[in-house]
Write a protein that holds these residues in place. Structure first.
Motif, PDB file in Angstrom:
ATOM      1  N   ASP A 150      62.666 -58.883   6.719  1.00 31.27           N
ATOM      2  CA  ASP A 150      62.155 -58.292   7.957  1.00 31.27           C
ATOM      3  C   ASP A 150      63.254 -57.435   8.584  1.00 31.27           C
ATOM      4  O   ASP A 150      64.285 -57.954   9.005  1.00 31.27           O
ATOM      5  N   CYS A 151      63.034 -56.138   8.613  1.00 29.69           N
ATOM      6  CA  CYS A 151      64.050 -55.228   9.157  1.00 29.69           C
ATOM      7  C   CYS A 151      63.807 -54.942  10.641  1.00 29.69           C
ATOM      8  O   CYS A 151      64.556 -54.194  11.263  1.00 29.69           O
ATOM      9  N   GLY A 152      62.750 -55.510  11.193  1.00 31.09           N
ATOM     10  CA  GLY A 152      62.409 -55.255  12.596  1.00 31.09           C
ATOM     11  C   GLY A 152      61.583 -53.986  12.721  1.00 31.09           C
ATOM     12  O   GLY A 152      61.524 -53.159  11.797  1.00 31.09           O
ATOM     13  N   GLY A 153      60.895 -53.864  13.863  1.00 32.99           N
ATOM     14  CA  GLY A 153      60.081 -52.662  14.105  1.00 32.99           C
ATOM     15  C   GLY A 153      58.961 -52.488  13.101  1.00 32.99           C
ATOM     16  O   GLY A 153      58.511 -51.363  12.853  1.00 32.99           O
ATOM     17  N   GLY A 154      58.502 -53.588  12.490  1.00 37.19           N
ATOM     18  CA  GLY A 154      57.399 -53.519  11.533  1.00 37.19           C
ATOM     19  C   GLY A 154      57.807 -53.102  10.133  1.00 37.19           C
ATOM     20  O   GLY A 154      56.962 -52.939   9.257  1.00 37.19           O
ATOM     21  N   THR A 155      59.109 -52.919   9.883  1.00 38.43           N
ATOM     22  CA  THR A 155      59.570 -52.519   8.541  1.00 38.43           C
ATOM     23  C   THR A 155      59.917 -53.760   7.716  1.00 38.43           C
ATOM     24  O   THR A 155      60.730 -54.586   8.150  1.00 38.43           O
ATOM     25  N   VAL A 156      59.288 -53.867   6.560  1.00 34.92           N
ATOM     26  CA  VAL A 156      59.556 -54.990   5.658  1.00 34.92           C
ATOM     27  C   VAL A 156      59.943 -54.430   4.293  1.00 34.92           C
ATOM     28  O   VAL A 156      59.205 -53.629   3.715  1.00 34.92           O
ATOM     29  N   VAL A 157      61.119 -54.829   3.804  1.00 33.34           N
ATOM     30  CA  VAL A 157      61.573 -54.384   2.488  1.00 33.34           C
ATOM     31  C   VAL A 157      61.423 -55.548   1.516  1.00 33.34           C
ATOM     32  O   VAL A 157      61.855 -56.666   1.814  1.00 33.34           O
ATOM     33  N   ARG A 158      60.797 -55.277   0.381  1.00 32.58           N
ATOM     34  CA  ARG A 158      60.612 -56.329  -0.640  1.00 32.58           C
ATOM     35  C   ARG A 158      61.561 -56.100  -1.825  1.00 32.58           C
ATOM     36  O   ARG A 158      61.572 -55.012  -2.411  1.00 32.58           O
ATOM     37  N   LEU A 159      62.324 -57.127  -2.137  1.00 37.87           N
ATOM     38  CA  LEU A 159      63.167 -57.087  -3.334  1.00 37.87           C
ATOM     39  C   LEU A 159      62.408 -57.759  -4.463  1.00 37.87           C
ATOM     40  O   LEU A 159      61.836 -58.830  -4.284  1.00 37.87           O
ATOM     41  N   THR A 160      62.445 -57.135  -5.625  1.00 36.77           N
ATOM     42  CA  THR A 160      61.684 -57.696  -6.734  1.00 36.77           C
ATOM     43  C   THR A 160      62.350 -57.322  -8.051  1.00 36.77           C
ATOM     44  O   THR A 160      63.322 -56.575  -8.083  1.00 36.77           O
ATOM     45  N   GLY A 161      61.856 -57.879  -9.131  1.00 39.56           N
ATOM     46  CA  GLY A 161      62.367 -57.500 -10.458  1.00 39.56           C
ATOM     47  C   GLY A 161      63.104 -58.618 -11.142  1.00 39.56           C
ATOM     48  O   GLY A 161      62.817 -59.800 -10.932  1.00 39.56           O
ATOM     49  N   GLN A 162      64.091 -58.235 -11.934  1.00 42.42           N
ATOM     50  CA  GLN A 162      64.837 -59.192 -12.742  1.00 42.42           C
ATOM     51  C   GLN A 162      66.285 -59.240 -12.292  1.00 42.42           C
ATOM     52  O   GLN A 162      66.781 -58.303 -11.674  1.00 42.42           O
ATOM     53  N   MET A 163      66.966 -60.322 -12.673  1.00 41.65           N
ATOM     54  CA  MET A 163      68.391 -60.396 -12.440  1.00 41.65           C
ATOM     55  C   MET A 163      69.058 -59.659 -13.619  1.00 41.65           C
ATOM     56  O   MET A 163      69.577 -60.285 -14.540  1.00 41.65           O
ATOM     57  N   ASP A 164      68.974 -58.326 -13.578  1.00 42.01           N
ATOM     58  CA  ASP A 164      69.450 -57.519 -14.709  1.00 42.01           C
ATOM     59  C   ASP A 164      70.884 -57.889 -15.068  1.00 42.01           C
ATOM     60  O   ASP A 164      71.758 -57.910 -14.201  1.00 42.01           O
ATOM     61  N   ARG A 165      71.127 -58.138 -16.318  1.00 44.38           N
ATOM     62  CA  ARG A 165      72.462 -58.346 -16.878  1.00 44.38           C
ATOM     63  C   ARG A 165      73.117 -59.656 -16.476  1.00 44.38           C
ATOM     64  O   ARG A 165      74.258 -59.919 -16.844  1.00 44.38           O
ATOM     65  N   ALA A 166      72.432 -60.474 -15.691  1.00 43.78           N
ATOM     66  CA  ALA A 166      73.051 -61.725 -15.234  1.00 43.78           C
ATOM     67  C   ALA A 166      72.400 -62.931 -15.916  1.00 43.78           C
ATOM     68  O   ALA A 166      71.248 -62.876 -16.344  1.00 43.78           O
ATOM     69  N   ARG A 167      73.182 -63.990 -16.002  1.00 46.77           N
ATOM     70  CA  ARG A 167      72.707 -65.260 -16.523  1.00 46.77           C
ATOM     71  C   ARG A 167      72.809 -66.300 -15.414  1.00 46.77           C
ATOM     72  O   ARG A 167      73.568 -66.121 -14.462  1.00 46.77           O
ATOM     73  N   VAL A 168      72.102 -67.398 -15.585  1.00 48.25           N
ATOM     74  CA  VAL A 168      72.326 -68.564 -14.734  1.00 48.25           C
ATOM     75  C   VAL A 168      73.007 -69.610 -15.604  1.00 48.25           C
ATOM     76  O   VAL A 168      72.467 -70.026 -16.632  1.00 48.25           O
ATOM     77  N   ALA A 169      74.224 -70.005 -15.201  1.00 48.42           N
ATOM     78  CA  ALA A 169      75.010 -70.959 -15.986  1.00 48.42           C
ATOM     79  C   ALA A 169      74.975 -72.333 -15.330  1.00 48.42           C
ATOM     80  O   ALA A 169      75.049 -72.446 -14.101  1.00 48.42           O
TER      81      ALA A 169
END
Ligand code: SF4
Length: 279
Positions: free
Chosen positions: A139-158
């Motif tokens: 929520d960026c305020g003022g009605g602006t909402v940014v959505r992050l999506t996709g893959q964790m490119d190049r990263a692993r979970v160890a």
């Protein structure tokens, strides 16, 4: 695990959808990020960057084979993924922009691939490779909402005794400094990955780590110490985090330039020709 205040339940219509893997670049030069991600101003990759992409493909193929239930793949067979990707980019690559020939790139990449598979990968037990992430709305305020999506490119979970660590494979000419894997400037992207991992897996992460493969100089594969990148995104002790600064940029529609960025050059920035702020 506490979600930062700006993370909100998924809305029906976000104002903007951006790739999670690009988010770190917003804090390097926001003006370049706006050009690439919002205005579609792109630049062909150089051969050295494409060499990195090809090593990422082969090391990811190798690590995928080592996941529980995965189909193991030999170091040599995974190396063929490197060669195939290098020689068949499937995207625009400017082969003339770097001080490197294709033969040199192939030799360097194979040495890095081998160092990674034999020296670094056996030190880790990975849970996932390039994990697909659940969307996260800010929520960026003022009605602006940014959505992050996709893959964790190049990263692993160890897996580690302290909990899951986001291990990000980095290639480039400055990923090793004074004989160590450098973490400098990596917190925005790794902090974003930590946040998104926590939302996706619904469990805390134990930190982030750089797995460094230098594309210039001696072919080595080095891991950094584990560090907390998340705090840079969410802030500490009442101080705002980068996520708050990002919200202000989106709300205002102002994306400031950073002529001090390491990528501020004709070679790396697609806005160079029209940007008024570099030397
Ligand atoms: S030329 Fe430099 S300051 Fe301008 S947008 Fe590109 S990276 Fe940013």
């Amino acid at each position: 695990m506490n979600a930062p205040d700006r993370v909100i339940p998924i809305v029906a219509e976000p104002s903007l959808v951006v790739r999670a893997s690009s988010w770190g670049g917003l804090f390097d030069c926001a003006m370049r990020w706006e050009g690439e991600q919002m205005l579609g101003i792109r630049k062909a990759a150089g051969l050295r960057a494409h060499l990195g992409t090809s090593v990422h493909a082969s090391t990811a193929a190798y690590d995928l084979g080592r996941l529980p239930g995965g189909q193991p793949i030999s170091v040599d067979d995974a190396a063929s993924v490197f060669v195939d990707t290098l020689r068949n980019p499937g995207r625009d690559v400017d082969f003339g922009v770097d001080d490197l020939t294709l033969v040199e790139a192939e030799r360097t990449g194979l040495a890095l691939h081998t160092a990674y598979c034999y020296d670094l990968a056996p030190q880790f037990t990975f849970q996932s490779v390039e994990m697909t992430l659940s969307p996260l709305d800010i929520d960026c305020g003022g009605g602006t909402v940014v959505r992050l999506t996709g893959q964790m490119d190049r990263a692993r979970v160890a897996e580690t005794p302290a909990g899951p660590v986001i291990a990000d494979v980095k290639t480039g000419t400055r990923v090793v400094v004074d004989g160590k894997a450098s973490t400098r400037g990596r917190s925005p992207q790794l902090g974003t990955y930590q946040l998104l991992y926590e939302e996706t897996a619904q469990q805390p992460s134990a930190g982030a780590q750089i797995l460094a493969l230098p594309t210039k100089g001696k072919a080595v594969a080095l891991a950094s110490e584990v560090f907390d990148a998340r705090r840079v995104m969410v802030g500490v002790d009442g101080q705002p985090g980068l996520i708050d600064f990002a919200a202000q940029m989106f709300r205002a529609g102002l994306f400031p330039p950073n002529p001090s960025s390491n990528l501020c050059s004709q070679k790396y920035c697609a806005r160079w020709a029209t940007c008024n702020f570099h030397e």
